[in-house]
Design a protein around this motif. Structure first.
Motif, PDB file in Angstrom:
ATOM      1  N   LEU A  29       0.832  -1.212   0.000  1.00  0.00           N
ATOM      2  CA  LEU A  29       0.000   0.000   0.000  1.00  0.00           C
ATOM      3  C   LEU A  29       0.865   1.260   0.000  1.00  0.00           C
ATOM      4  O   LEU A  29       0.451   2.295  -0.518  1.00  0.00           O
ATOM      5  CB  LEU A  29      -0.924  -0.001   1.219  1.00  0.00           C
ATOM      6  N   SER A  30       2.048   1.166   0.599  1.00  0.00           N
ATOM      7  CA  SER A  30       2.994   2.293   0.603  1.00  0.00           C
ATOM      8  C   SER A  30       4.388   1.752   0.849  1.00  0.00           C
ATOM      9  O   SER A  30       4.563   0.710   1.484  1.00  0.00           O
ATOM     10  CB  SER A  30       2.629   3.323   1.680  1.00  0.00           C
ATOM     11  N   ASN A  31       5.373   2.473   0.324  1.00  0.00           N
ATOM     12  CA  ASN A  31       6.779   2.083   0.500  1.00  0.00           C
ATOM     13  C   ASN A  31       7.604   3.360   0.439  1.00  0.00           C
ATOM     14  O   ASN A  31       7.920   3.858  -0.639  1.00  0.00           O
ATOM     15  CB  ASN A  31       7.194   1.097  -0.595  1.00  0.00           C
ATOM     16  N   VAL A  32       7.932   3.903   1.597  1.00  0.00           N
ATOM     17  CA  VAL A  32       8.563   5.222   1.695  1.00  0.00           C
ATOM     18  C   VAL A  32      10.004   5.066   2.187  1.00  0.00           C
ATOM     19  O   VAL A  32      10.249   4.368   3.177  1.00  0.00           O
ATOM     20  CB  VAL A  32       7.785   6.131   2.671  1.00  0.00           C
ATOM     21  N   THR A  33      10.941   5.701   1.502  1.00  0.00           N
ATOM     22  CA  THR A  33      12.355   5.590   1.878  1.00  0.00           C
ATOM     23  C   THR A  33      12.997   6.965   1.922  1.00  0.00           C
ATOM     24  O   THR A  33      12.856   7.761   0.991  1.00  0.00           O
ATOM     25  CB  THR A  33      13.117   4.699   0.886  1.00  0.00           C
ATOM     26  N   ALA A  34      13.716   7.231   3.011  1.00  0.00           N
ATOM     27  CA  ALA A  34      14.517   8.450   3.137  1.00  0.00           C
ATOM     28  C   ALA A  34      15.985   8.062   2.978  1.00  0.00           C
ATOM     29  O   ALA A  34      16.498   7.251   3.753  1.00  0.00           O
ATOM     30  CB  ALA A  34      14.276   9.103   4.495  1.00  0.00           C
ATOM     31  N   THR A  35      16.636   8.608   1.959  1.00  0.00           N
ATOM     32  CA  THR A  35      18.053   8.316   1.752  1.00  0.00           C
ATOM     33  C   THR A  35      18.899   9.354   2.486  1.00  0.00           C
ATOM     34  O   THR A  35      18.439  10.454   2.788  1.00  0.00           O
ATOM     35  CB  THR A  35      18.401   8.337   0.255  1.00  0.00           C
ATOM     36  N   GLN A  36      20.147   8.969   2.761  1.00  0.00           N
ATOM     37  CA  GLN A  36      21.047   9.838   3.511  1.00  0.00           C
ATOM     38  C   GLN A  36      22.151  10.343   2.580  1.00  0.00           C
ATOM     39  O   GLN A  36      23.036   9.584   2.184  1.00  0.00           O
ATOM     40  CB  GLN A  36      21.653   9.071   4.689  1.00  0.00           C
TER      41      GLN A  36
END
Length: 344
Positions: A29-36
């Motif tokens: 339903l959702s797939n959220v990624t914060a990269t560094q």
């Protein structure tokens, strides 16, 4: 339980990406990624900086994943998280958050092996992608791992071969560093390789018995090659970058494909699935597609978003474990070394 709607919140924090996903059964339903981005100036991931960035990112990333999925946290059935392997400081952030939220909501906690998740990402529901049938061979290729795995079922996997030194992702990134390319360099080698001549510069392939891999010798031969050529021509890299990258990529892909071919002969299994960040490499994808025609293999290549570290792959393992009621106790701790198939 058959009619139960299962919502899994998944958390992935094994290295330098903070990711959260919500799955309904096998559907994402959702797939959220914060990269560094902070690691770029150091030419590699700095563990202490990674863990601090995870602490900053995890709450907003989870909040965004729930919002995108249009799910209230009270609807969640369980929380799945990456226990290992990975950087201890990074893993601690995800593990602690998952434990706290599961305890606060009074719902089950599910630990996931990161490498197992790369393999089982193939079982995420997607009408445009076929699912492998058991048994099959999986090749997990990433910055930290290179393995050939016999997958008998969801939770019965046997490592047939693995790297004895550097992982394939390291080989790409370290080769890129030798060429003066910024971190992460693997994708840049791939980009330049697409325009170059892969036969321009032959590099030696290590002789390793069985299904194990070695990439440290290749990296050293590339270093010596560049040092030798730049001594006589200081502009050698700039003038021949595309050909150098194409030659490096060709050599690495040949190493991987030769071992895969050996594994197929040994096991009699010609269903091949790849996973891990390096499975996004265009050359590897092309080689596998060619093998379908030339060798009669059936290959399974994940969507790009499920190649790199992401929480959706943690969520699919969480869902499969939830169906088995394979839950984790609150005294669980992160494991930086967590072998595939290791009992928890």
């Amino acid at each position: 339980m058959e009619n139960e709607t299962i919502y899994i919140l998944a958390i992935e924090s094994s290295c330098d990406d903070t990711s959260a996903a919500v799955l309904s059964g096998k559907k994402v339903l959702s797939n959220v990624t914060a990269t560094q981005k902070i690691h770029e100036e150091y030419g590699g991931v700095v563990p202490e900086l990674a863990s601090r960035a995870h602490q900053q990112n995890i709450v907003p990333v989870v909040h965004q994943a729930l919002n995108k999925a249009n799910i209230d946290k009270k609807q969640l059935s369980a929380i799945a998280f990456t226990r290992g392997p990975g950087l201890m400081g990074s893993l601690l952030v995800g593990t602690s958050f998952a434990k706290s939220l599961a305890l606060g909501l009074g719902i089950p906690l599910i630990e996931v092996n990161h490498m197992q998740a790369h393999i089982l990402a193939h079982f995420i529901e997607d009408k445009n992608h076929k699912t492998p049938e058991f048994p099959f061979l999986a090749m997990t290729i990433s910055g930290g791992h290179t393995q050939i795995v016999l997958v008998k079922n969801y939770f019965d996997m046997e490592i047939l071969g693995e790297t004895l030194d550097d992982a394939v992702g390291e080989a790409f990134d370290k080769s890129a560093k030798i060429l003066g390319l910024p971190y992460p360099g693997g994708p840049l080698i791939d980009k330049n390789a697409q325009k170059g001549d892969p036969k321009a510069y032959p590099f030696p392939k290590p002789k390793v018995k069985g299904l194990n891999f070695s990439f440290s010798g290749l990296k050293t031969s590339i270093l010596y090659f560049i040092q030798r050529e730049t001594t006589s021509n200081t502009d050698f890299i700039g003038e021949h970058l595309e050909n150098i990258c194409a030659s490096i990529q060709k050599t690495i892909i040949e190493i991987l494909m030769e071992k895969l071919e050996m594994a197929v002969k040994q096991t009699g299994i010609s269903q091949i699935a790849i996973g891990g960040g390096v499975s996004a490499n265009s050359g590897i994808r092309s080689a596998l597609k060619e093998a379908e025609v030339a060798r009669g293999w059936t290959t399974y290549i994940p969507k790009f978003e499920y190649c790199t570290d992401n929480a959706a792959m943690i969520g699919i393992v969480g869902y499969l474990k939830y169906r088995q009621r394979s839950f984790t106790q609150q005294d669980v701790s992160a494991k930086s070394r967590y072998a595939l198939g290791e009992k928890y």
